[in-house]
Design an enzyme around this catalytic site. Structure first.
Site, short mmCIF file in Angstrom:
data_model
loop_
_atom_site.label_atom_id
_atom_site.label_comp_id
_atom_site.label_asym_id
_atom_site.label_seq_id
_atom_site.Cartn_x
_atom_site.Cartn_y
_atom_site.Cartn_z
N GLU A 54 14.33 3.61 -6.95
CA GLU A 54 15.09 4.69 -6.27
C GLU A 54 14.43 6.05 -6.50
OE1 GLU A 54 18.27 2.60 -4.60
OE2 GLU A 54 18.65 4.69 -4.99
N GLY A 55 13.11 6.03 -6.61
CA GLY A 55 12.39 7.28 -6.84
C GLY A 55 12.05 7.41 -8.31
N GLY A 58 0.78 -1.23 0.00
CA GLY A 58 0.00 0.00 0.00
C GLY A 58 0.81 1.28 0.00
N ASP A 78 21.11 10.18 -1.79
CA ASP A 78 22.01 11.15 -2.42
C ASP A 78 23.18 10.43 -3.08
OD1 ASP A 78 20.34 13.00 -1.38
OD2 ASP A 78 21.71 13.70 0.19
N THR A 126 14.67 -5.49 -3.98
CA THR A 126 15.69 -5.91 -4.95
C THR A 126 16.71 -6.81 -4.26
OG1 THR A 126 15.40 -3.89 -6.22
CG2 THR A 126 17.47 -5.05 -6.53
N GLY A 150 14.26 -1.52 -36.19
CA GLY A 150 13.14 -2.29 -36.75
C GLY A 150 13.13 -3.72 -36.26
#
Lengths: 369, 401
Positions: B378-379, B133, B252, B164, B354
C-alpha cells in the site's frame, strides 16, 4: 467520538495567540536572545491576554472562565513558536498561581489569588530544578522539615525564572521525616527570608530571553501555613503532569518554527539548478519533521485532554514529554542542517531554536497550564 | 471538539474484535504460518456465523456506509482502524484473508456504480496493480485493456504480481492502460471475475511473513470481460489522479487500515515483551525522568510512545475520512509512521527477548516477519514520504521525483 478539530473557543484562542506571537514575540526574539532580556513591556502585553485572571474565580478577583490544560496547550504552542524564552518568562506567574488555585487552602487562595488579577504583570515563580546531574523531579534533594509551627527548607535550586523580580518563590521540597518517602511539598517563601540567597543570573545554552537564577536555601525558616494546601498538601504528580503537557506543547511550537523556516528556505535556495527541496535527501527530512510535529502535537493534546478529565495522566504526560523533547531536538537539528552553513550563522533564527530546543529534555516544571 | 474518546459503538466493536483476535486468530496463528497458503477454515466459518452480513446495508446508503463489516457505527473509519488493530494483534496474515475485505472491495466501494456494487456484492475482490517491471511507479504499468467494439467487451492482456489474496479471491480489480502513450491518465481499473477464460494464477509466492495470506501472480491472455466491469469513467482525462478512475482515492481509506495492522502486530510484540520482563521483576516507571531509566526501560517507553504517536496519527486520518475531510496527507503520515515504528518495535522486541524472541516456540519472531510488510505494501514508507513532501512543499511529481 474521536475528533481532532478545535472548537470555536479554541480556534479563537489559537488565532489570537498566533497573531500575538507573530506580531509581538517573533520580531524581538533575536534581540532578546542576544541581550538576554525579557522586556517588561512584553511581559505586560502577554499579561493583558488574561491567562491568569481568566482562570481565577470571581470571588478572588478573576473572570472565572475556567482552566483547561488542552486550551493552554493550544495557546502555548503558538506563543512558543514566537519565542520560547519570552513565552516562559511571561507565563512564569502560572508556576505559582496554578498550584495555589488547584490545591491551596481557602485562606491561601484568598491571600494569593487576587495578586494575579491585577492590571500589571505579577512576577510569580517556582523553584523545582536542582543543579545536579541526572536530575529527577521525583527525587528532590531540597528538603523541608517541620519544626513546630514552622518548616525549615534547605537545598539548592537552579533555573528559577524571574527570581530577581519575584517577591515570593514557590519552592518544591521533599519532607525529611524518617526514611519513608513523603509527598513533595510546595512552600511559598519570601525572597528576603534569612538563609535564602539568589545567585547571579544564569548563562545557559539557550532560553536566553528567560531570566533564570540559582537560588540557595540555607535553613530557611518559613511558617508552616505557607505550605500550599496546608496539611492536605498538593498532588505533586498532577502538577508535574500539567507541566509536562505544557512543555510538550511548547516543544511543538519551537519545532514548528524551525520546520516552517527550513521549508521556506529549501524552496528558495537553489543548488545544481533547482531548489534544494527538489532533492529527496532534503524533502524527506522536511516530510519526516512534518509528520513528527503532528505526532508530537497529538501526544501533547492527549495528555492535556486526560488532565482536563481529571484522570491520571502520568503515563500520557510522561511519554509525551519524553517523545516531544526528543523529536523537537531532531526537528530543530534538521532545521540547522537544511540551512547548512547559513543555519550556523546567527543571522538566521534556526540556531537559536536549536539551542532552545535542547532545553525540553532538561527542564521540568518550568511551564504549567 | 478535540476528543480522544471512542464512541460506545466503536468500543463495543473493539471488544468484539479483540475477542475474535484472541479466541479465533491467536490459537491458529502458528499453524497457518507453518502451513503457508492453506485456506483459513476458521475464518470462513467465522464469517459464515456472522449473519446477517453487514454488507446488506451497503446499497443506497450514504457514503458513511462503506459496507465493509468492520467499518460500521457513527464513526465507521475510526471503527475500522480500531478493530483492525485488534485483529492484527491476533494475526495479520489471517486478517488479510478475511473474505470480502480485499483491497479490490475497497476500490469497488470507493468508485463503483450502484449497479457494480450490487453485482460484486459478496465477492472477495483482490487488487492487481504491481507488475514485474512496475511497483510503486504505477504509471509505468504495461498491462493493457482494449475495447472490442463488436462484442462490447474489454480485452485484458498482461502480467500482474504480488496480488494479495489473488489465489483465494473471487475477483480481481486489475489496473491496465487504455493507451500506453497517454501515461497515468489512461490507466483504468477493471473487475475480472475468477474463472474467466484467459486469466491464470501462475504462481503463489513464498514470503517472509503474513504466510496465511496468499500472494499471487496472475497472467491475463486475451481475457474478455463485460464492458460494465470498468471502474470509473473510460474517458482518458488529463487531470491527475482522476485518470486512474479515482482509484487512487481508495488509498486514503486503506492506508489507515494498513497502519492499524502495523500498530496491532507491534502492540502484540510489545505486550508480550513487557509481560515477560514484568514476570522477571522489571518495572516501567512512567513518571520518572528518562535520565533515570535503564536501557530496557527506556526502550520500552520509547516504543510505547512511538506506537501511541502512530495510533493517534492514524485515528486522525480515519476521523477525517468520517467527517468527509480530504486526508491524503494525513493518511500517508499515519502509514509512514506506523509502518516504520512498528517494524522497529518488533525488531527491538526480538532483540530484548533474546533467544526467546528468536525462537519459533513463541510468536514474536513471526510478528517481526509479519510486521515488515506493513512498511512495504500500500505504498512503501519511502513513497509515503514522497507524498508527504510533495504535499507540504506544494510540489508536483516532476519537481520532486
Amino acid at each position: 467520538m474521536a475528533d481532532f478539530t478545535l472548537d470555536e473557543d479554541q480556534r479563537q484562542i489559537q488565532d489570537m495567540a498566533r497573531k500575538f506571537a507573530a506580531n509581538e514575540l517573533r520580531p524581538i526574539a533575536r534581540e532578546c536572545d542576544e541581550e538576554a532580556v525579557a522586556p517588561s513591556e512584553v511581559l505586560d502585553k502577554v499579561w493583558e491576554l488574561g491567562f491568569c485572571a481568566n482562570a481565577i474565580p470571581e470571588n478572588y478577583g478573576g473572570y472565572d472562565l475556567g482552566r483547561s490544560a488542552l486550551t493552554s496547550a493550544i495557546m502555548v504552542e503558538e506563543l512558543a513558536w514566537g519565542d520560547l524564552g519570552l513565552t516562559m518568562a511571561a507565563l512564569s506567574p502560572l508556576l505559582m498561581m496554578v498550584p495555589i488555585l488547584e490545591f491551596g487552602a481557602d485562606e491561601q487562595k484568598e491571600e494569593w489569588l487576587p495578586k494575579f488579577c491585577g492590571e500589571r504583570f505579577f512576577p510569580g515563580t517556582a523553584a523545582i530544578m536542582e543543579p545536579r546531574i541526572v536530575f529527577d523531579p521525583l527525587e528532590l534533594g531540597t528538603t523541608v522539615e517541620t519544626q513546630g509551627e514552622n518548616v525549615v527548607i534547605s537545598g539548592k535550586k537552579c533555573m528559577v525564572p524571574l527570581a530577581d523580580q519575584a517577591e515570593h518563590i514557590l519552592v518544591y521540597a521533599s519532607p525529611r521525616n524518617g526514611d519513608a518517602p513523603q509527598p513533595v511539598k510546595a512552600v511559598i517563601v519570601d525572597r528576603n527570608t534569612p538563609g535564602l540567597s539568589i545567585g547571579p543570573k544564569e548563562k545557559n545554552l539557550g532560553l536566553n530571553a528567560l531570566p533564570l537564577f540559582p537560588v540557595a536555601f540555607d535553613q530557611c525558616v518559613v511558617p508552616a501555613s505557607r505550605c500550599v494546601g496546608r496539611d492536605r498538601g498538593i498532588d505533586y504528580m498532577k502538577l508535574l503532569n500539567l507541566s509536562r503537557a505544557n512543555l510538550s506543547a511548547m516543544a511543538v511550537g519551537v519545532a514548528r518554527a524551525s520546520h516552517e523556516y527550513a521549508l521556506t528556505y529549501a524552496k528558495e535556495r537553489f543548488a545544481f539548478g533547482e531548489p534544494i527541496a527538489c532533492r529527496q535527501s532534503i524533502a524527506f527530512m522536511l516530510a519526516e519533521a512534518a509528520m513528527e510535529i503532528d505526532g508530537m502535537r497529538l501526544l501533547a493534546w492527549r495528555a492535556a485532554w486526560r488532565l482536563d478529565r481529571n484522570e491520571d495522566a502520568t503515563k500520557d504526560a510522561g511519554l509525551a514529554k519524553m517523545y516531544c523533547a526528543e523529536q523537537a531536538m531532531k526537528v530543530v537539528d534538521y532545521g540547522v542542517q537544511i540551512l547548512g552553513g547559513h543555519g550556523y550563522i546567527r543571522e538566521h533564527p534556526v540556531e537559536m531554536w536549536f539551542r532552545n530546543g535542547r532545553s525540553f529534555s532538561i527542564t521540568e516544571g518550568l511551564a504549567i497550564g | 471538539m478535540i476528543d480522544f474518546e471512542l464512541k460506545p459503538e466503536t468500543k463495543q466493536l473493539q471488544q468484539m474484535t479483540a475477542a475474535v483476535a484472541n479466541g479465533v486468530f491467536r490459537p491458529v496463528s502458528r499453524y497457518y504460518d507453518d502451513h503457508e497458503h492453506e485456506k483459513v477454515k476458521e475464518l470462513y466459518a467465522l464469517v459464515e456465523s456472522m449473519t446477517p452480513p453487514v454488507r446488506k446495508e451497503t446499497e443506497g446508503e450514504g457514503k458513511k456506509r462503506s459496507g465493509r463489516g468492520l467499518a460500521q457505527g457513527p464513526e465507521p473509519n475510526v471503527a475500522l482502524v480500531v478493530s483492525m488493530e485488534e485483529l492484527a494483534w491476533g494475526d495479520t496474515g489471517i486478517l488479510l484473508c478475511w473474505p470480502q475485505r480485499g483491497l479490490g472491495n475497497s476500490a469497488i466501494e470507493a468508485v463503483g456504480t450502484p449497479e457494480q456494487k450490487a453485482r460484486f456484492a459478496g465477492k472477495f475482490a483482490a487488487m492487481a496493480i504491481t507488475e514485474p517491471g512496475a511497483g510503486s511507479d504505477t504509471a509505468a504499468i504495461t498491462s493493457t485493456a482494449r475495447l472490442d467494439p463488436e462484442t462490447n467487451e474489454w480485452i485484458i492482456n498482461g502480467e500482474k504480481i504480488f496480488v494479495t489474496s489473488g489465489y483465494h479471491c473471487d475477483a480481481v480489480v486489475v489496473w491496465a492502460t487504455l493507451d500506453k502513450s497517454k501515461g497515468r491518465a489512461a490507466i483504468k481499473s477493471f473487475v475480472v471475475e475468477k474463472g474467466v477464460p484467459g486469466m491464470t494464477v501462475t504462481k503463489v509466492e513464498k514470503k517472509l511473513g503474513i504466510r496465511a495470506s496468499d500472494t499471487a501472480a496472475i497472467v491475463f491472455e486475451d481475457c474478455r470481460i463485460p464492458y460494465d466491469n470498468i471502474l470509473g469513467s473510460p474517458e482518458i482525462q488529463n487531470r491527475g489522479e482522476a485518470g486512474l478512475g479515482g482509484v487512487m482515492k481508495t488509498f486514503d481509506a486503506t492506508r489507515p487500515g494498513v497502519a492499524a495492522m502495523a500498530i496491532g502486530v507491534a502492540r502484540a510484540a510489545l505486550e508480550f515483551t513487557k509481560t515477560k520482563l514484568e514476570s522477571e521483576g522489571h518495572t516501567f516507571p512512567y513518571g520518572r525522568s528518562p535520565l533515570h531509566l535503564n536501557a530496557i526501560q527506556k526502550s520500552i517507553l520509547e516504543m510505547e510512545a512511538e506506537l501511541e504517536v502512530a495510533r493517534l496519527l492514524n485515528l486522525r486520518a480515519a476521523s477525517m475520512l468520517d467527517t468527509g475531510i480530504r486526508n491524503s496527507l494525513e493518511a500517508s503520515m499515519a502509514k509512514a509512521k506506523a509502518g516504520r515504528a512498528a517494524t522497529l518495535v518488533t525488531q527491538k522486541c526480538v532483540e530484548i527477548l533474546g533467544p526467546i524472541g528468536y525462537s519459533r516456540e513463541h510468536l514474536v519472531e513471526k510478528w517481526l516477519r509479519d510486521c515488515k510488510i506493513t512498511d512495504i505494501f500500500e505504498g512503501t514508507g519511502q513513497i509515503q514520504m514522497l507524498i508527504i513532501a510533495r504535499s507540504i512543499l506544494g510540489f508536483s511529481r516532476d519537481m520532486l521525483k
